[in-house]
Design a protein around this motif. Structure first.
Motif, mmCIF file in Angstrom:
data_model
loop_
_atom_site.group_PDB
_atom_site.id
_atom_site.type_symbol
_atom_site.label_atom_id
_atom_site.label_comp_id
_atom_site.label_asym_id
_atom_site.label_seq_id
_atom_site.Cartn_x
_atom_site.Cartn_y
_atom_site.Cartn_z
ATOM 1 N N TRP A 181 0.822 -1.202 0.000
ATOM 2 C CA TRP A 181 0.000 0.000 0.000
ATOM 3 C C TRP A 181 0.860 1.257 0.000
ATOM 4 O O TRP A 181 0.564 2.232 -0.692
ATOM 5 C CB TRP A 181 -0.932 0.004 1.205
ATOM 6 C CG TRP A 181 -2.209 -0.738 0.973
ATOM 7 C CD1 TRP A 181 -2.544 -1.980 1.407
ATOM 8 C CD2 TRP A 181 -3.325 -0.268 0.213
ATOM 9 N NE1 TRP A 181 -3.799 -2.339 0.985
ATOM 10 C CE2 TRP A 181 -4.311 -1.287 0.244
ATOM 11 C CE3 TRP A 181 -3.597 0.894 -0.487
ATOM 12 C CZ2 TRP A 181 -5.526 -1.169 -0.400
ATOM 13 C CZ3 TRP A 181 -4.815 1.029 -1.133
ATOM 14 C CH2 TRP A 181 -5.765 0.005 -1.089
ATOM 15 N N LEU A 182 1.938 1.229 0.789
ATOM 16 C CA LEU A 182 2.831 2.377 0.864
ATOM 17 C C LEU A 182 3.486 2.646 -0.490
ATOM 18 O O LEU A 182 3.556 3.800 -0.940
ATOM 19 C CB LEU A 182 3.901 2.139 1.928
ATOM 20 C CG LEU A 182 4.888 3.289 2.170
ATOM 21 C CD1 LEU A 182 4.141 4.533 2.644
ATOM 22 C CD2 LEU A 182 5.951 2.885 3.183
ATOM 23 N N ASP A 183 3.951 1.602 -1.158
ATOM 24 C CA ASP A 183 4.555 1.759 -2.482
ATOM 25 C C ASP A 183 3.553 2.314 -3.482
ATOM 26 O O ASP A 183 3.888 3.164 -4.317
ATOM 27 C CB ASP A 183 5.098 0.417 -2.982
ATOM 28 C CG ASP A 183 6.342 -0.026 -2.228
ATOM 29 O OD1 ASP A 183 6.890 0.811 -1.469
ATOM 30 O OD2 ASP A 183 6.763 -1.183 -2.389
ATOM 31 N N ALA A 184 2.325 1.830 -3.400
ATOM 32 C CA ALA A 184 1.285 2.292 -4.322
ATOM 33 C C ALA A 184 0.962 3.768 -4.105
ATOM 34 O O ALA A 184 0.793 4.531 -5.062
ATOM 35 C CB ALA A 184 0.022 1.447 -4.159
ATOM 36 N N ILE A 185 0.902 4.172 -2.830
ATOM 37 C CA ILE A 185 0.615 5.571 -2.512
ATOM 38 C C ILE A 185 1.742 6.476 -2.987
ATOM 39 O O ILE A 185 1.498 7.532 -3.582
ATOM 40 C CB ILE A 185 0.375 5.740 -0.994
ATOM 41 C CG1 ILE A 185 -0.936 5.043 -0.586
ATOM 42 C CG2 ILE A 185 0.338 7.218 -0.613
ATOM 43 C CD1 ILE A 185 -1.148 4.990 0.910
ATOM 44 N N ILE A 186 2.995 6.067 -2.734
ATOM 45 C CA ILE A 186 4.143 6.868 -3.162
ATOM 46 C C ILE A 186 4.154 7.024 -4.678
ATOM 47 O O ILE A 186 4.370 8.111 -5.214
ATOM 48 C CB ILE A 186 5.462 6.240 -2.658
ATOM 49 C CG1 ILE A 186 5.543 6.336 -1.133
ATOM 50 C CG2 ILE A 186 6.663 6.924 -3.305
ATOM 51 C CD1 ILE A 186 6.733 5.607 -0.541
ATOM 52 N N PHE A 187 3.886 5.914 -5.382
ATOM 53 C CA PHE A 187 3.856 5.966 -6.848
ATOM 54 C C PHE A 187 2.753 6.906 -7.327
ATOM 55 O O PHE A 187 2.955 7.708 -8.240
ATOM 56 C CB PHE A 187 3.637 4.574 -7.426
ATOM 57 C CG PHE A 187 3.457 4.568 -8.918
ATOM 58 C CD1 PHE A 187 4.552 4.653 -9.760
ATOM 59 C CD2 PHE A 187 2.181 4.497 -9.486
ATOM 60 C CE1 PHE A 187 4.389 4.670 -11.142
ATOM 61 C CE2 PHE A 187 2.013 4.524 -10.856
ATOM 62 C CZ PHE A 187 3.118 4.603 -11.690
ATOM 63 N N ALA A 188 1.574 6.816 -6.706
ATOM 64 C CA ALA A 188 0.443 7.657 -7.106
ATOM 65 C C ALA A 188 0.744 9.136 -6.870
ATOM 66 O O ALA A 188 0.410 9.993 -7.708
ATOM 67 C CB ALA A 188 -0.812 7.239 -6.347
ATOM 68 N N VAL A 189 1.368 9.455 -5.735
ATOM 69 C CA VAL A 189 1.704 10.839 -5.417
ATOM 70 C C VAL A 189 2.719 11.391 -6.422
ATOM 71 O O VAL A 189 2.563 12.514 -6.926
ATOM 72 C CB VAL A 189 2.248 10.955 -3.984
ATOM 73 C CG1 VAL A 189 2.851 12.330 -3.741
ATOM 74 C CG2 VAL A 189 1.143 10.687 -2.978
#
Length: 396
Positions: free
Chosen positions: A23-31
């Motif tokens: 989830w953290l990786d996905a959020i960072i990528f999205a940001v």
């Protein structure tokens, strides 16, 4: 014995990511992806005031293209994602100005053209937030007048790309000569009457006092904002199209544009020169600086171009006796390094624009307004808050 020692270990042997890590990786990528899109491609913008009526209304949500004129490389690169200059809730700075890059812009699809609707950073410099008011209210002051600001103000200095965003129509481009007489703008000597996307105040005299004002509302007037002068006379903002419809009504006696006479002096207009007694309906002519254009420096031109030379182009400008010095060298002329533009609101008598703060330098340009993706009327009833007719409409 391992007979397959030459093979790489399979992914099964590797440590699996936890759900939290995924989830953290996905959020960072999205940001990161959203920030790149916002900075270099397209950004959402909301209309906060009525200065562009009738073309843009309070509550319109726009998409602004960064690629049309070329995306501006961030001048203040270290900033909190999705916050412009102030952190929500806590109200602190959303950027670090310890690192500031020089102005650079990527190649664009086109040049800025006359009548483009453009988002840009406030060019008058810094904003001053009044105490005892909401943070969104600002009192604009000239940098040279900071000494006159008393202790009730809090002065905040911001980099160019972190100043307030404004949206106006480009009336004149670099090299143009603009002027205004009796409320009508001229560019290079050619009159450019206000189009139906804008509005001006008109004095409307009626033949009778017994009038159904629903007729005015049907034409497009905001009846609650009509100013009554006497029993049968009103001042109201309207577009040329609305006025043509109004003239056809049998109870209308006369309609005339309500503008200031040439002799009126507003006093606080650009370039704040006591020798130029201009007002919002009568000013100029003014030549807009262009990159490579050389202006002769004298008592007539200095008031017009002093701020551009000093503040926008970063030169030291001072007068010693009858001689002007630029960067400590005597100067009789100056060659501009940037292109400049003249911006005005379509709601001509309710707009703070180039008539007040002058030229907009190219490094302040954010992007071109493309289309309205949502329009929200906060004053309407619950079932009529969305202006369905404005959704996905272009900007003229």
């Amino acid at each position: 014995m391992n007979w397959k020692f030459w093979r790489k270990k399979s992914n099964v042997d590797k440590k699996k990511k936890t759900k939290t890590r995924e989830w953290l990786d996905a959020i960072i990528f999205a940001v990161i992806a959203a920030t790149i899109i916002r900075v270099f491609f397209i950004e959402a913008y909301t209309i906060p005031s009525g200065s562009m009526e009738k073309s843009l209304l309070i509550g319109d949500f726009l998409f602004v293209s960064k690629v049309n004129y070329g995306a501006r490389v961030p001048i203040t690169p270290v900033a909190f994602p999705f916050a412009h200059h102030t952190m929500p809730v806590i109200g602190t700075k959303a950027y670090w100005d310890g690192i500031q890059w020089k102005y650079r812009r990527l190649p664009g699809l086109s040049e800025i053209k006359r009548n483009d609707v453009i988002v840009f950073n406030l060019p008058v410099g810094d904003t001053v937030a009044l105490e005892n008011q909401e943070p969104s209210y600002y009192n604009l002051v000239r940098q040279s007048d900071w000494k006159t600001v008393n202790s009730q103000y809090t002065i905040t200095s911001r980099p160019v790309d972190k100043r307030e965003n404004l949206i106006k129509r480009c009336i004149g481009i670099s090299g143009d000569i603009v002027s205004m007489k009796d409320g009508i703008v001229s560019v290079n000597g050619k009159a450019e009457p206000l189009k139906n996307t804008g509005q001006m105040p008109y004095k409307i005299q009626l033949k009778t006092t017994d009038v159904n004002f629903d007729v005015f509302a049907e034409i497009g007037f905001t009846v609650s904002e009509m100013q009554q002068i006497n029993a049968d006379t009103y001042i109201a903002n309207a577009s040329p199209e609305m006025i043509e419809k109004l003239k056809k009504l049998d109870f209308v006696k006369s309609v005339a544009l309500e503008v200031k006479p040439e002799t009126a002096n507003d006093g606080d207009l650009f370039p704040l020169d006591p020798n130029r007694k201009w007002n919002v309906d009568n000013f100029g002519p003014i030549k807009i600086p262009a990159r490579g254009w050389t202006v002769q420096l004298d008592s007539n031109t200095i008031p017009l171009y002093y701020r551009a030379i000093r503040t926008y182009e970063g030169n030291k400008v001072e007068q010693k006796g009858n001689t002007w010095y630029i960067n400590d060298k005597p100067a009789t002329s100056y060659t501009f390094k940037m292109n400049y533009y003249w911006m005005m609101g379509d709601n001509r008598h309710n707009s703070a624009d180039s008539r007040y703060w002058g030229f907009v330098p190219e490094d302040h340009i954010v992007g071109k307004a493309l289309f309205i993706w949502m329009s929200w009327d906060s004053t309407a009833s619950f079932f009529h808050k969305i202006r369905w007719g404005r959704l996905l409409s272009g900007i003229n």
